[in-house]
Design an enzyme around this catalytic site. Structure first.
Site, PDB file in Angstrom:
ATOM      1  N   HIS A  40      39.631  30.396  52.788  1.00  0.00           N
ATOM      2  CA  HIS A  40      40.707  31.373  51.819  1.00  0.00           C
ATOM      3  C   HIS A  40      42.068  30.235  51.814  1.00  0.00           C
ATOM      4  O   HIS A  40      42.225  29.439  52.666  1.00  0.00           O
ATOM      5  CB  HIS A  40      41.120  32.431  52.663  1.00  0.00           C
ATOM      6  CG  HIS A  40      40.094  33.405  52.854  1.00  0.00           C
ATOM      7  ND1 HIS A  40      39.134  33.385  53.656  1.00  0.00           N
ATOM      8  CD2 HIS A  40      39.983  34.487  52.294  1.00  0.00           C
ATOM      9  CE1 HIS A  40      38.183  34.177  53.460  1.00  0.00           C
ATOM     10  NE2 HIS A  40      38.633  35.036  52.727  1.00  0.00           N
ATOM     11  N   ASP A  55      39.030  31.690  48.458  1.00  0.00           N
ATOM     12  CA  ASP A  55      39.216  33.048  48.026  1.00  0.00           C
ATOM     13  C   ASP A  55      40.595  33.485  48.094  1.00  0.00           C
ATOM     14  O   ASP A  55      41.394  32.982  48.962  1.00  0.00           O
ATOM     15  CB  ASP A  55      38.712  34.266  48.841  1.00  0.00           C
ATOM     16  CG  ASP A  55      37.029  34.232  48.317  1.00  0.00           C
ATOM     17  OD1 ASP A  55      36.485  33.199  47.660  1.00  0.00           O
ATOM     18  OD2 ASP A  55      36.583  35.104  48.702  1.00  0.00           O
TER      19      ASP A  55
HETATM   20 ZN    ZN Z   1      39.186  38.095  49.027  1.00  0.00          ZN
END
Ligand code: ZN
Length: 229
Positions: A193, A47
């Site tokens: 991430h 993400d």
């Molecule tokens: Zn996010």
């Protein structure tokens, strides 16, 4: 089939119960938290990118280990680094929509959320020629009304079943320890991430663990299809 990684350490029970109920009641093409356990497949999801430094290095690692993943991109960042968006697709990964500004959906109006999602869809489609089919709400927060709004835009909402919290740990060693200490099962969706430096450092570890457990890494679309055929 198991590899070892981390489950959420500090549960938020009301939200988890709602999430579990939704995952049970709704079909996977509307709301997905975990894929079918019947196939030895796991999805890595990243993400908050693309990031000018970490995303290319992560892509190098994924390529080296022949891992397909799914990237939930922030529209504002994708606009800054279009060449990275194209590279993600060219290298066989899947694109997902993570809104334009990363504003938590529970803090913006339904109209504003729809605008954020639509604007990001438009950009990613223009850049790659592919229409994203999956959406992840920032922080995983989505009210029922806004969830319906996302579905009307033609997107599957995808959360995760495994969170090693790469956004909280301070070192690769700590992230690696979390990955080694807890089990991850077929069908799991792992949250990490590419806006941060640690995930790319554990790809080789994940590849090794998956090989030992005989599970493969697939995109979210393939994980969904694996459960339906
Ligand atoms: Zn996010």
């Amino acid at each position: 089939m198991k590899i070892r990684t981390l489950r959420a350490a500090r549960p938020n029970w009301p939200r988890q119960l709602i999430r579990a109920a939704m995952a049970t009641l709704l079909p996977q093409h509307i709301f997905l938290v975990k894929g079918s356990a019947s196939r030895p497949a796991i999805s890595l999801t990243f993400d908050d990118g693309p990031h000018p430094e970490y995303t290319p290095r992560l892509l190098d690692q994924l390529g080296e280990h022949q891992i397909s993943a799914t990237f939930f991109l922030i529209g504002r960042e994708a606009e800054l680094y279009p060449e990275l968006v194209r590279r993600i697709v060219q290298e066989g990964h899947q694109l997902g929509n993570h809104t334009w500004h990363h504003a938590p959906p529970d803090q913006v109006s339904a109209r504003a959320l729809a605008d954020e999602v639509h604007r990001t869809q438009q950009l990613l489609t223009d850049l790659t020629g592919q229409v994203p089919r999956v959406f992840r709400p920032p922080l995983g927060k989505l009210t029922p009304g806004k969830f319906a709004c996302v579905w009307r835009l033609g997107l599957t909402t995808v959360l995760w079943s495994v969170d090693p919290k790469d956004y909280q740990v301070d070192s690769v060693a700590e992230l690696r320890r979390r990955l080694l200490d807890h089990p991850c099962r077929s069908g799991d969706i792992v949250l990490m991430h590419d806006s941060r430096p640690l995930a790319l450092e554990v790809i080789a570890d994940l590849a090794r663990m998956a090989e030992q457990a005989r599970v493969e890494f697939v995109t979210i679309s393939k994980l969904m299809n694996a459960g339906s055929d």
